[in-house]
Design a protein around this motif. Structure first.
Motif, PDB file in Angstrom:
ATOM      1  N   GLU A 237       0.839  -1.200   0.000  1.00  0.00           N
ATOM      2  CA  GLU A 237       0.000   0.000   0.000  1.00  0.00           C
ATOM      3  C   GLU A 237       0.879   1.258   0.000  1.00  0.00           C
ATOM      4  OE1 GLU A 237      -3.512  -0.239   0.721  1.00  0.00           O
ATOM      5  OE2 GLU A 237      -4.017   1.707   1.587  1.00  0.00           O
ATOM      6  N   LEU A 238       1.888   1.262   0.856  1.00  0.00           N
ATOM      7  CA  LEU A 238       2.827   2.379   0.922  1.00  0.00           C
ATOM      8  C   LEU A 238       4.229   1.809   0.756  1.00  0.00           C
ATOM      9  CD1 LEU A 238       1.380   4.157   4.084  1.00  0.00           C
ATOM     10  CD2 LEU A 238       1.253   5.007   1.728  1.00  0.00           C
ATOM     11  N   PRO A 239       5.102   2.485   0.016  1.00  0.00           N
ATOM     12  CA  PRO A 239       6.443   1.938  -0.208  1.00  0.00           C
ATOM     13  C   PRO A 239       7.342   2.182   1.004  1.00  0.00           C
ATOM     14  CG  PRO A 239       6.229   4.026  -1.339  1.00  0.00           C
ATOM     15  CD  PRO A 239       4.898   3.752  -0.693  1.00  0.00           C
ATOM     16  N   MET A 240       7.043   1.529   2.106  1.00  0.00           N
ATOM     17  CA  MET A 240       7.782   1.801   3.338  1.00  0.00           C
ATOM     18  C   MET A 240       7.870   0.552   4.198  1.00  0.00           C
ATOM     19  SD  MET A 240       4.907   3.695   5.723  1.00  0.00           S
ATOM     20  CE  MET A 240       6.090   3.951   7.017  1.00  0.00           C
ATOM     21  N   PHE A 241       8.835   0.580   5.115  1.00  0.00           N
ATOM     22  CA  PHE A 241       8.822  -0.416   6.170  1.00  0.00           C
ATOM     23  C   PHE A 241       9.192   0.280   7.463  1.00  0.00           C
ATOM     24  CE2 PHE A 241      13.274  -0.896   7.190  1.00  0.00           C
ATOM     25  CZ  PHE A 241      13.944  -0.536   6.029  1.00  0.00           C
ATOM     26  N   LYS A 262       3.333  -0.190   5.829  1.00  0.00           N
ATOM     27  CA  LYS A 262       2.464   0.585   6.731  1.00  0.00           C
ATOM     28  C   LYS A 262       3.232   0.964   7.996  1.00  0.00           C
ATOM     29  CE  LYS A 262       0.981  -3.076   9.701  1.00  0.00           C
ATOM     30  NZ  LYS A 262      -0.055  -3.477  10.623  1.00  0.00           N
ATOM     31  N   LEU A 263       2.659   1.881   8.750  1.00  0.00           N
ATOM     32  CA  LEU A 263       3.159   2.155  10.095  1.00  0.00           C
ATOM     33  C   LEU A 263       2.670   1.042  11.020  1.00  0.00           C
ATOM     34  CD1 LEU A 263       2.350   5.973  10.366  1.00  0.00           C
ATOM     35  CD2 LEU A 263       4.623   4.940  10.341  1.00  0.00           C
ATOM     36  N   PRO A 264       3.373   0.823  12.153  1.00  0.00           N
ATOM     37  CA  PRO A 264       2.861  -0.172  13.100  1.00  0.00           C
ATOM     38  C   PRO A 264       1.473   0.232  13.603  1.00  0.00           C
ATOM     39  CG  PRO A 264       5.078   0.548  13.716  1.00  0.00           C
ATOM     40  CD  PRO A 264       4.605   1.462  12.624  1.00  0.00           C
ATOM     41  N   ASP A 268       0.572   6.727  15.464  1.00  0.00           N
ATOM     42  CA  ASP A 268      -0.060   7.781  14.682  1.00  0.00           C
ATOM     43  C   ASP A 268       1.025   8.578  13.953  1.00  0.00           C
ATOM     44  OD1 ASP A 268      -1.552   9.819  13.681  1.00  0.00           O
ATOM     45  OD2 ASP A 268      -2.119  10.661  15.640  1.00  0.00           O
ATOM     46  N   ASN A 269       0.864   8.712  12.662  1.00  0.00           N
ATOM     47  CA  ASN A 269       1.854   9.426  11.852  1.00  0.00           C
ATOM     48  C   ASN A 269       2.150  10.815  12.433  1.00  0.00           C
ATOM     49  OD1 ASN A 269       3.599   9.902   9.742  1.00  0.00           O
ATOM     50  ND2 ASN A 269       1.996  10.465   8.288  1.00  0.00           N
ATOM     51  N   SER A 270       1.131  11.469  12.963  1.00  0.00           N
ATOM     52  CA  SER A 270       1.351  12.848  13.428  1.00  0.00           C
ATOM     53  C   SER A 270       2.231  12.886  14.678  1.00  0.00           C
ATOM     54  CB  SER A 270       0.014  13.536  13.697  1.00  0.00           C
ATOM     55  OG  SER A 270      -0.643  12.868  14.750  1.00  0.00           O
ATOM     56  N   THR A 273       8.369  12.438  13.967  1.00  0.00           N
ATOM     57  CA  THR A 273       9.119  13.523  13.342  1.00  0.00           C
ATOM     58  C   THR A 273       9.769  12.967  12.087  1.00  0.00           C
ATOM     59  OG1 THR A 273       9.597  14.436  15.520  1.00  0.00           O
ATOM     60  CG2 THR A 273      10.973  15.207  13.696  1.00  0.00           C
ATOM     61  N   TRP A 274       9.456  13.532  10.949  1.00  0.00           N
ATOM     62  CA  TRP A 274      10.018  13.052   9.685  1.00  0.00           C
ATOM     63  C   TRP A 274      11.211  13.916   9.316  1.00  0.00           C
ATOM     64  CZ3 TRP A 274       8.115   8.850   6.900  1.00  0.00           C
ATOM     65  CH2 TRP A 274       6.960   8.270   7.441  1.00  0.00           C
ATOM     66  N   VAL A 275      12.312  13.296   9.072  1.00  0.00           N
ATOM     67  CA  VAL A 275      13.528  14.028   8.715  1.00  0.00           C
ATOM     68  C   VAL A 275      13.833  13.740   7.248  1.00  0.00           C
ATOM     69  CG1 VAL A 275      15.972  14.355   9.229  1.00  0.00           C
ATOM     70  CG2 VAL A 275      14.373  13.732  11.064  1.00  0.00           C
TER      71      VAL A 275
HETATM   72  C1  LIG Z   1       3.151  10.924   7.412  1.00  0.00           C
HETATM   73  O1  LIG Z   1       3.238  12.309   7.448  1.00  0.00           O
HETATM   74  C2  LIG Z   1       4.185  12.850   6.561  1.00  0.00           C
HETATM   75  C3  LIG Z   1       4.373  14.321   6.875  1.00  0.00           C
HETATM   76  O2  LIG Z   1       3.139  14.953   6.982  1.00  0.00           O
HETATM   77  C4  LIG Z   1       3.703  12.578   5.141  1.00  0.00           C
HETATM   78  O3  LIG Z   1       4.620  13.124   4.216  1.00  0.00           O
HETATM   79  C5  LIG Z   1       3.644  11.070   4.964  1.00  0.00           C
HETATM   80  O4  LIG Z   1       3.144  10.745   3.691  1.00  0.00           O
HETATM   81  C6  LIG Z   1       2.774  10.427   6.012  1.00  0.00           C
HETATM   82  N1  LIG Z   1       2.990   8.986   5.947  1.00  0.00           N
HETATM   83  C7  LIG Z   1       2.069   8.096   6.241  1.00  0.00           C
HETATM   84  C8  LIG Z   1       2.526   6.685   6.206  1.00  0.00           C
HETATM   85  O5  LIG Z   1       0.922   8.397   6.498  1.00  0.00           O
END
Ligand SMILES: *[C@@H]1O[C@H](CO)[C@@H](O)[C@H](O)[C@H]1NC(C)=O
Ligand SMILES: *[C@@H]1O[C@H](CO)[C@@H](O)[C@H](O)[C@H]1NC(C)=O
Ligand SMILES: *[C@@H]1O[C@H](CO)[C@@H](O)[C@H](O)[C@H]1NC(C)=O
Ligand SMILES: *[C@@H]1O[C@H](CO)[C@@H](O)[C@H](O)[C@H]1NC(C)=O
Length: 306
Positions: A237-241, A262-264, A268-270, A273-275
């Motif tokens: 769904e999302l290109p992440m681990f 996905k996130l665990p 919550d994504n919010s 802190t995304w660097v």
């Molecule tokens: C999480 O939040 C960031 C920054 O707002 C966003 O760029 C990213 O797509 C979001 N990721 C997910 C997995 O929701």
């Protein structure tokens, strides 16, 4: 970590990592689902990470025992973090390593060095296609580092029920890495494909050096590391681990969690802190953009010596 790149610190989430899919056409390969110990959720996959204390056996490990000690995990103890990956007909417990990009497992012909007496699962050398590439993967620095060398295998690799056919991986017949003494069969590198020795070895063998960004990105799809290939195939769904460790569960020898796509759950994504990863223009030494996305700015890809 036994592989020589200790985590600088262990937080609730130790690592969060995204691949850029931009400009890469989805190139579907045959994906098949298999049963596993992992769990498919609505948007992604949960894979339990087993943690295991590996007592130091020699000077090679003592230095890393210190590194582990510095994050409060006790002196002269290394921790192995393994996940199960099915390669061909066998399941291997492989050590997660965020500082390298290749998957390797020990061969049934690996007898000397760290393999001597190791009771781990082994990949049959007889299943390796003949005439393929060889690879030597090195870890850490030149004085304390380890190596793992052998032929490149090509087989179906499955993690969390997601399979990639024709996955290139190291079939190691010689290594100085003592993790194989602790029932880990090899290493699963989670870093960027640009650092993959296996990809480089396969492509160089088949069609010469990876000298353009187009060739690098296209060859990542065919010959790159497992997780980037899964992400490029569009299976997530999302290109992440994410890799999640909790210190209290580590202390009692408990589990962590690797999630794909996905996130665990419950994070919550919010709250994160995304660097941003710093891109480098061509003038700054970054990679050329691919021909289909001339405005893209990429990371530095060092040319690796085979
Ligand atoms: C999480 O939040 C960031 C920054 O707002 C966003 O760029 C990213 O797509 C979001 N990721 C997910 C997995 O929701
Ligand atoms: C490891 O710890 C010992 C004892 O505290 C110390 O003497 C040694 O210098 C440390 N080694 C490294 C590489 O940090
Ligand atoms: C792999 O690299 C190590 C470290 O540089 C070296 O000692 C070893 O001989 C190499 N093995 C092969 C097969 O090239
Ligand atoms: C290990 O594998 C390499 C690469 O396939 C090969 O050249 C070498 O002879 C093998 N060594 C042993 C001891 O089996």
């Amino acid at each position: 970590m036994v592989t020589g790149i200790p985590f600088a610190c262990i937080f609730h989430i130790a690592l969060l990592h995204l691949w850029s899919n931009s400009g890469v056409a989805a190139l579907p390969h045959g994906l098949r689902s298999t049963e596993g110990t992992s769990r498919r959720t609505d948007v992604g996959y949960d894979i339990p990470i087993m943690t295991k204390k590996a007592r130091s056996t020699g000077s090679r490990n003592r230095r890393r025992g210190n590194a582990s000690g510095s994050v409060g995990l006790g002196n002269n103890v290394d921790l192995l973090y393994t996940v199960p990956i099915e390669v061909g007909n066998n399941v291997f417990a492989v050590n997660l390593d965020t500082g390298s990009s290749d998957l390797w497992v020990v061969s049934d012909t690996c007898r000397r060095g760290a393999c001597s007496g190791a009771r781990t699962a082994r990949y049959p050398q007889s299943s390796v296609p003949s005439g393929g590439a060889n690879v030597n993967m090195t870890y850490g620095d030149s004085t304390t580092g380890t190596f793992a060398s052998g032929a490149v295998g090509l087989d179906t690799a499955t993690i969390a029920g997601v399979s990639m056919n024709q996955q290139a991986f190291g079939v190691v017949n010689d290594t100085s890495n003592f993790l194989v003494q602790f029932e880990a069969a090899g290493i699963f590198g989670l870093s960027f494909p640009a650092a993959s020795r296996v990809q480089q070895a396969v492509v160089t063998r088949n069609s010469g050096p990876i000298d353009t960004t187009d060739k690098f990105i296209e060859s990542t799809y065919t010959s790159g590391p497992l997780l980037p290939r899964i992400a490029m195939s569009g299976a997530l769904e999302l290109p992440m681990f994410t890799v999640q460790f909790q210190r209290n569960t580590i202390d009692v020898g408990g589990e962590g969690l690797l999630t794909l796509g996905k996130l665990p759950d419950g994070v919550d994504n919010s709250s994160l802190t995304w660097v941003p990863v710093r891109p480098y223009s061509v003038a700054e030494g970054g990679m050329d953009p691919p021909s289909w996305a001339p405005n893209e700015v990429y990371l530095v890809r060092q040319s690796l010596k085979s």
